[in-house]
Motif scaffolding. Structure first.
Motif, PDB file in Angstrom:
ATOM      1  N   LEU A  24       6.621  15.054  -3.292  1.00  0.00           N
ATOM      2  CA  LEU A  24       7.179  16.356  -2.958  1.00  0.00           C
ATOM      3  C   LEU A  24       8.524  16.178  -2.266  1.00  0.00           C
ATOM      4  O   LEU A  24       8.642  15.436  -1.296  1.00  0.00           O
ATOM      5  CB  LEU A  24       6.220  17.124  -2.042  1.00  0.00           C
ATOM      6  CG  LEU A  24       4.845  17.441  -2.632  1.00  0.00           C
ATOM      7  CD1 LEU A  24       3.938  18.055  -1.576  1.00  0.00           C
ATOM      8  CD2 LEU A  24       4.963  18.362  -3.837  1.00  0.00           C
ATOM      9  N   HIS A  25       9.516  16.892  -2.752  1.00  0.00           N
ATOM     10  CA  HIS A  25      10.870  16.789  -2.204  1.00  0.00           C
ATOM     11  C   HIS A  25      10.996  17.716  -1.001  1.00  0.00           C
ATOM     12  O   HIS A  25      10.946  18.938  -1.135  1.00  0.00           O
ATOM     13  CB  HIS A  25      11.897  17.167  -3.272  1.00  0.00           C
ATOM     14  CG  HIS A  25      13.307  17.034  -2.811  1.00  0.00           C
ATOM     15  ND1 HIS A  25      14.347  17.767  -3.336  1.00  0.00           N
ATOM     16  CD2 HIS A  25      13.868  16.244  -1.849  1.00  0.00           C
ATOM     17  CE1 HIS A  25      15.473  17.447  -2.732  1.00  0.00           C
ATOM     18  NE2 HIS A  25      15.206  16.521  -1.822  1.00  0.00           N
ATOM     19  N   ALA A  26      11.132  17.126   0.181  1.00  0.00           N
ATOM     20  CA  ALA A  26      11.358  17.914   1.397  1.00  0.00           C
ATOM     21  C   ALA A  26      12.848  18.193   1.528  1.00  0.00           C
ATOM     22  O   ALA A  26      13.660  17.267   1.525  1.00  0.00           O
ATOM     23  CB  ALA A  26      10.846  17.155   2.617  1.00  0.00           C
ATOM     24  N   ASP A  27      13.200  19.466   1.641  1.00  0.00           N
ATOM     25  CA  ASP A  27      14.601  19.875   1.730  1.00  0.00           C
ATOM     26  C   ASP A  27      14.781  20.766   2.954  1.00  0.00           C
ATOM     27  O   ASP A  27      14.389  21.926   2.957  1.00  0.00           O
ATOM     28  CB  ASP A  27      15.010  20.623   0.458  1.00  0.00           C
ATOM     29  CG  ASP A  27      16.473  21.041   0.467  1.00  0.00           C
ATOM     30  OD1 ASP A  27      17.193  20.660   1.407  1.00  0.00           O
ATOM     31  OD2 ASP A  27      16.890  21.762  -0.467  1.00  0.00           O
ATOM     32  N   LEU A  28      15.358  20.203   3.999  1.00  0.00           N
ATOM     33  CA  LEU A  28      15.594  20.942   5.237  1.00  0.00           C
ATOM     34  C   LEU A  28      17.078  21.223   5.460  1.00  0.00           C
ATOM     35  O   LEU A  28      17.524  21.410   6.590  1.00  0.00           O
ATOM     36  CB  LEU A  28      15.024  20.183   6.438  1.00  0.00           C
ATOM     37  CG  LEU A  28      13.499  20.163   6.558  1.00  0.00           C
ATOM     38  CD1 LEU A  28      12.885  19.047   5.731  1.00  0.00           C
ATOM     39  CD2 LEU A  28      13.057  20.051   8.002  1.00  0.00           C
ATOM     40  N   GLN A  29      17.844  21.276   4.392  1.00  0.00           N
ATOM     41  CA  GLN A  29      19.256  21.600   4.495  1.00  0.00           C
ATOM     42  C   GLN A  29      19.433  23.082   4.831  1.00  0.00           C
ATOM     43  O   GLN A  29      18.672  23.931   4.376  1.00  0.00           O
ATOM     44  CB  GLN A  29      19.976  21.259   3.194  1.00  0.00           C
ATOM     45  CG  GLN A  29      19.920  19.774   2.852  1.00  0.00           C
ATOM     46  CD  GLN A  29      20.581  19.464   1.533  1.00  0.00           C
ATOM     47  OE1 GLN A  29      21.722  19.009   1.485  1.00  0.00           O
ATOM     48  NE2 GLN A  29      19.873  19.690   0.454  1.00  0.00           N
TER      49      GLN A  29
END
Length: 324
Positions: free
Chosen positions: A190-195
């Motif tokens: 799963l790609h975590a994206d906190l941008q």
């Protein structure tokens, strides 16, 4: 050559008090938690029938694990191009390696052997109620909520806004495998994206919606074998950094059976996972009545004090989410 190994064993022991103990040990390569529930319920059914002098009658299962293996192979054959294209796009062309702080010296004796330990922690009952209420309010699941919070935790420890988390999925609800004994788990990345958003901010509700979208899309492609995902991952990552690139998140829901006979007591005991690819994995166990957690970690990278602080920080973070 044919290689065989013991995936399950049982031991019938006589204890000091007047009762018998049947201890069944099953390897995770052959079973998942739902399999343990099936076997436990069937054992209790047989025991009750024998107490009454009756012949046990178990429900028949039309599909076997061999049928599942055949179905999985046929499904992958027809969907491999679609699934492969999706995961190649998800993993991208450049590796995203986590920069988790190393708190313990690398083992000098044998670098080829990975040793793991675990730290258990508990959730306050009031916090559990608040988490469930928060999930209902935001029309999501406890899994999604805790996964999003875990992403925040890892981001704060690494200072990184993008990384991958390994999380297992199950195919039991597909094509009628619900009551079949076996291992029906396939992990996905799963790609975590906190941008931040365009306005330079990112609140938790936005991250939660983003996480839901990521998981929903990945679940539509979760039949792609995990080892194939890792091959794609390994092509991008230097060999000496393979174990630094991922962390794991496991959310297990299991139920202990109600006790309906004073002469029989059965319980599922979940042992520590001691051989994981990821250097750090968070386990959440949801038994409906309570939540408990366990962090399994490689001792070559972390020490117990660091992991205990991380567990405490996770609880603090969750309290902040539900109160703010």
């Amino acid at each position: 050559e044919q290689c065989t190994a013991t995936a399950a064993r049982s031991n019938n022991q006589q204890s000091a008090i007047p009762c018998s103990l049947l201890h069944c040990t099953l390897h995770h390569i052959a079973t998942d938690l739902f399999t343990l529930e099936i076997l436990q319920e069937e054992l209790r059914h047989c025991y009750r029938a024998l107490l009454l002098g009756e012949q046990p009658r178990l429900p028949t299962t039309a599909l076997t694990y061999r049928d599942f293996v055949r179905w999985e192979a046929e499904t992958l054959h027809t969907q491999e191009e679609r699934l492969s294209t999706f995961w190649q796009r998800q993993l991208g062309n450049e590796p995203v390696l986590l920069n988790l702080p190393v708190t313990a010296r690398a083992m000098q004796s044998n670098q080829a052997v990975v040793h793991s330990q675990s730290v258990d922690f508990s959730f306050d009952p009031q916090l559990v109620q608040q988490l469930r209420a928060y999930a209902r309010t935001h029309k999501t699941t406890l899994y999604m909520l805790l996964l999003a919070a875990y992403q925040v935790l890892i981001s704060r420890y690494t200072g990184q806004e993008r990384f991958f988390i390994t999380s297992p999925t199950t195919v039991r609800d597909l094509a009628g495998w619900r009551n079949t004994v076996g291992y029906f788990v396939n992990p996905i990345l799963l790609h975590a994206d906190l941008q931040c958003e365009a306005d330079g901010t990112l609140d938790f509700t936005t991250l939660l919606r983003r996480t839901q979208g990521t998981v929903t899309t990945a679940m539509a492609h979760h039949l792609y074998p995990y080892h194939a995902m890792l091959r794609q991952w390994h092509r991008q990552v230097p060999a000496d950094q393979l174990q630094q690139g991922l962390v794991g998140f496991v959310f297990d829901t299991f139920r202990q059976p109600t006790i309906d006979s004073s002469s029989l007591f059965s319980e599922i005991l979940v042992s520590g996972q001691q051989h994981l690819l990821e250097p750090l994995t968070l386990f959440i166990f949801d038994s409906q009545e309570r939540l408990s957690g366990r962090i399994v970690y490689h001792t070559s990278q972390f020490d117990s004090a660091f992991i205990k602080r991380m567990a405490n920080h996770f609880i603090v973070l969750l309290n902040s989410i539900v109160t703010n």
